[in-house]
Motif scaffolding. Structure first.
Motif, mmCIF file in Angstrom:
data_model
loop_
_atom_site.group_PDB
_atom_site.id
_atom_site.type_symbol
_atom_site.label_atom_id
_atom_site.label_comp_id
_atom_site.label_asym_id
_atom_site.label_seq_id
_atom_site.Cartn_x
_atom_site.Cartn_y
_atom_site.Cartn_z
ATOM 1 N N UNK A 135 34.881 51.762 2.870
ATOM 2 C CA UNK A 135 33.571 52.023 3.464
ATOM 3 C C UNK A 135 33.782 52.800 4.761
ATOM 4 N N UNK A 136 33.132 53.950 4.894
ATOM 5 C CA UNK A 136 33.318 54.791 6.074
ATOM 6 C C UNK A 136 32.904 54.069 7.352
ATOM 7 N N UNK A 137 33.655 54.322 8.415
ATOM 8 C CA UNK A 137 33.244 53.905 9.752
ATOM 9 C C UNK A 137 32.621 55.139 10.417
ATOM 10 N N UNK A 138 31.352 55.322 10.201
ATOM 11 C CA UNK A 138 30.669 56.524 10.687
ATOM 12 C C UNK A 138 29.234 56.193 11.063
ATOM 13 N N UNK A 139 28.642 57.071 11.878
ATOM 14 C CA UNK A 139 27.261 56.863 12.302
ATOM 15 C C UNK A 139 26.309 56.918 11.117
ATOM 16 N N UNK A 140 26.537 57.852 10.192
ATOM 17 C CA UNK A 140 25.613 57.956 9.055
ATOM 18 C C UNK A 140 25.759 56.763 8.115
ATOM 19 N N UNK A 141 26.964 56.212 7.996
ATOM 20 C CA UNK A 141 27.140 55.009 7.170
ATOM 21 C C UNK A 141 26.345 53.844 7.749
ATOM 22 N N UNK A 142 26.368 53.706 9.073
ATOM 23 C CA UNK A 142 25.614 52.630 9.706
ATOM 24 C C UNK A 142 24.117 52.829 9.523
ATOM 25 N N UNK A 143 23.652 54.072 9.630
ATOM 26 C CA UNK A 143 22.244 54.348 9.402
ATOM 27 C C UNK A 143 21.841 54.045 7.963
ATOM 28 N N UNK A 144 22.730 54.372 7.026
ATOM 29 C CA UNK A 144 22.467 54.077 5.621
ATOM 30 C C UNK A 144 22.409 52.573 5.375
ATOM 31 N N UNK A 145 23.306 51.830 5.996
ATOM 32 C CA UNK A 145 23.370 50.388 5.776
ATOM 33 C C UNK A 145 22.121 49.664 6.267
ATOM 34 N N UNK A 146 21.479 50.171 7.322
ATOM 35 C CA UNK A 146 20.255 49.523 7.809
ATOM 36 C C UNK A 146 19.007 50.105 7.149
ATOM 37 N N UNK A 147 19.209 51.044 6.212
ATOM 38 C CA UNK A 147 18.090 51.605 5.470
ATOM 39 C C UNK A 147 17.346 52.719 6.185
ATOM 40 N N UNK A 148 17.941 53.271 7.275
ATOM 41 C CA UNK A 148 17.255 54.313 8.044
ATOM 42 C C UNK A 148 17.293 55.663 7.343
ATOM 43 N N UNK A 149 18.337 55.896 6.532
ATOM 44 C CA UNK A 149 18.443 57.134 5.773
ATOM 45 C C UNK A 149 18.916 56.806 4.362
ATOM 46 N N UNK A 150 18.676 57.746 3.450
ATOM 47 C CA UNK A 150 19.148 57.575 2.077
ATOM 48 C C UNK A 150 20.552 58.149 1.949
ATOM 49 N N UNK A 151 21.218 57.842 0.835
ATOM 50 C CA UNK A 151 22.548 58.411 0.616
ATOM 51 C C UNK A 151 22.476 59.931 0.546
ATOM 52 N N UNK A 152 21.406 60.467 -0.046
ATOM 53 C CA UNK A 152 21.267 61.914 -0.150
ATOM 54 C C UNK A 152 21.155 62.565 1.221
ATOM 55 N N UNK A 153 20.572 61.858 2.188
ATOM 56 C CA UNK A 153 20.393 62.413 3.530
ATOM 57 C C UNK A 153 21.673 62.381 4.352
ATOM 58 N N UNK A 154 22.643 61.593 3.937
ATOM 59 C CA UNK A 154 23.874 61.442 4.720
ATOM 60 C C UNK A 154 24.642 62.754 4.842
ATOM 61 N N UNK A 155 24.637 63.561 3.792
ATOM 62 C CA UNK A 155 25.466 64.773 3.769
ATOM 63 C C UNK A 155 25.035 65.799 4.804
ATOM 64 N N UNK A 156 23.735 65.848 5.133
ATOM 65 C CA UNK A 156 23.222 66.873 6.048
ATOM 66 C C UNK A 156 22.722 66.311 7.363
ATOM 67 N N UNK A 157 22.959 65.057 7.608
ATOM 68 C CA UNK A 157 22.449 64.436 8.824
ATOM 69 C C UNK A 157 23.192 64.991 10.042
ATOM 70 N N UNK A 158 22.486 65.204 11.178
ATOM 71 C CA UNK A 158 23.144 65.781 12.369
ATOM 72 C C UNK A 158 24.272 64.911 12.932
ATOM 73 N N UNK A 159 24.330 63.629 12.597
ATOM 74 C CA UNK A 159 25.391 62.754 13.103
ATOM 75 C C UNK A 159 26.477 62.506 12.060
ATOM 76 N N UNK A 160 26.527 63.365 11.040
ATOM 77 C CA UNK A 160 27.468 63.123 9.935
ATOM 78 C C UNK A 160 28.927 63.212 10.359
ATOM 79 N N UNK A 161 29.233 63.875 11.470
ATOM 80 C CA UNK A 161 30.627 64.017 11.905
ATOM 81 C C UNK A 161 31.046 62.980 12.943
ATOM 82 N N UNK A 162 30.152 62.050 13.269
ATOM 83 C CA UNK A 162 30.471 61.040 14.277
ATOM 84 C C UNK A 162 31.094 59.827 13.601
#
Length: 294
Positions: free
Chosen positions: A149-176
Motif C-alpha cells: 500500500x503506497x505511503x502517499x498523499x493521494x493514497x491517504x485521500x483515497x482511503x478517507x473517500x475524498x477522491x476516487x482511484x481514477x482521480x489519483x493518477x492526475x491529482x496535484x498531490x500525486x507526487x507527495x
C-alpha cells in the motif's frame, strides 16, 4: 537489462528455485538515475531516490549496500534480519554528508521481497515490505494484484473517500509521499507475510513504471509476454516493462524487478501454486478495498 542467473537453495526435504529479471532506465526527462535495485535471493528490492533531493542516488545506493553486507545469499533469511537492514539503511542515509560536511538532504523509497523461514516446524514465507510509493505486485493466471500500500498523499485521500482511484493518477498531490528512508531518525516499513508454496510470481517497481502504465496495462504486458514466451523463465520481462514505460512518456527513472519462485518437495502449502485470490486471503487489510466502497 541486467542479466540475472537462476538461483536455487536447498531446503529441508526439498529445494526452491528463483527465476529473475531486472532492468532500469534513466527515462526521458531525468539527468541522473536515482533508482537502485538489489537482485540476490533471498532478497530482491527496488529503491527510488527522492526526486528533487540533492543526494537521492546516494540514498538509494546506500540501501543496496546495506543489504549486500547484511543478507546472506545462501538460504532463506528471517524477518528480524530484513528489518534490521532497513533500520541500518535509514541510519546510513542520515549519515550522508554534502561537500562542506553538512548533512545532505537525501531520501529514498523502498519496496522488496524476502524469502524467509519462520517458526517450529519451519515454514517458508514471502515477506513483502515497503516504505513510500515503490510497489510489490503478485501475479498469476487469475490476474495482477498490488500487495503493498503506497505511503502517499493521494493514497491517504483515497482511503478517507475524498477522491476516487481514477482521480489519483492526475491529482496535484500525486507526487507527495508520506514516508521515506532518510527523512526521520526512525522509520517503519509495512510488512506482509505470504505463505510460500508451488509457483509464485512477483513484480517490484519504482513509481516510474506506475506513473506511465496503470495496473491494467502492466497486467496486459505480462500476459502477452507469457503468451509469446511460455515456460518458467522471466528473461526479458523487466526490460519489456521498462521500455513500455519509457515509450509511454518516461517522465521519471523506471526500475522493474520480476521474480518467480518454485518450491519442490518441501511440503510448504502442499507445494502447489498460489493464485491471486489466495494471496488476497493472506494480505493484511491496511486499506478499504474498492469492492468495499461499492
Amino acid at each position: 537489462m541486467v542479466a540475472v542467473p537462476e538461483v536455487s537453495f536447498a531446503l529441508p526435504n526439498g529445494s526452491v528455485t528463483f527465476s529473475l529479471s531486472a532492468a532500469t532506465d534513466l527515462g526521458s526527462v531525468r539527468r541522473v538515475n536515482e533508482d537502485s535495485h538489489f537482485v540476490l535471493p533471498p532478497v530482491v528490492l527496488v529503491a527510488d531516490g527522492m526526486g528533487g533531493h540533492a543526494f537521492g542516488d546516494r540514498a538509494s545506493r546506500a540501501v543496496v549496500e546495506v543489504f549486500q553486507e547484511r543478507i546472506a545469499a545462501d538460504g532463506p533469511s528471517d524477518p528480524d534480519t530484513v528489518l534490521a537492514a532497513i533500520r541500518e539503511a535509514n541510519e546510513r542515509i542520515h549519515a550522508i554528508r554534502g561537500p562542506g560536511g553538512e548533512q545532505a538532504l537525501a531520501g529514498t523509497t523502498l519496496a522488496g521481497l524476502a524469502f524467509v523461514a519462520m517458526g517450529e516446524p519451519t515454514r517458508h514465507l514471502w515477506m513483502a515490505f515497503n516504505i513510500g510509493d515503490s510497489r510489490v505486485y503478485s501475479w498469476s493466471d487469475t490476474g495482477l494484484h498490488q500487495v503493498t500500500v503506497d505511503h502517499s498523499a493521494v493514497q491517504e485521500l483515497f482511503e478517507i473517500g475524498a477522491i476516487s482511484r481514477a482521480q489519483m493518477a492526475d491529482h496535484p498531490e500525486r507526487n507527495i509521499i508520506t514516508r521515506a528512508l532518510g527523512v526521520d531518525a526512525e522509520v517503519d516499513a509495512d510488512v506482509w507475510l505470504l505463505p510460500a508454496g508451488g509457483v509464485q510470481s512477483f513484480l517490484i517497481c519504482s513509481d516510474g513504471l506506475t506513473k506511465e502504465l496503470d495496473d491494467h496495462l502492466i497486467a496486459r504486458a505480462i500476459l502477452e509476454f507469457e503468451r509469446d514466451r511460455p515456460g518458467d523463465g522471466l528473461d526479458g520481462l523487466a526490460e519489456l516493462l521498462v521500455a513500455a514505460a519509457v515509450e509511454a512518456g518516461g517522465s521519471d527513472n523506471v526500475t522493474v524487478v520480476a521474480v518467480r519462485s518454485h518450491l519442490h518437495g518441501t511440503g510448504d502449502d502442499e507445494d502447489r501454486s498460489m493464485d491471486t485470490a489466495e494471496v488476497l486471503e493472506h494480505l493484511e487489510q491496511t486499506q478499504p478495498r474498492d469492492e468495499a466502497r461499492g
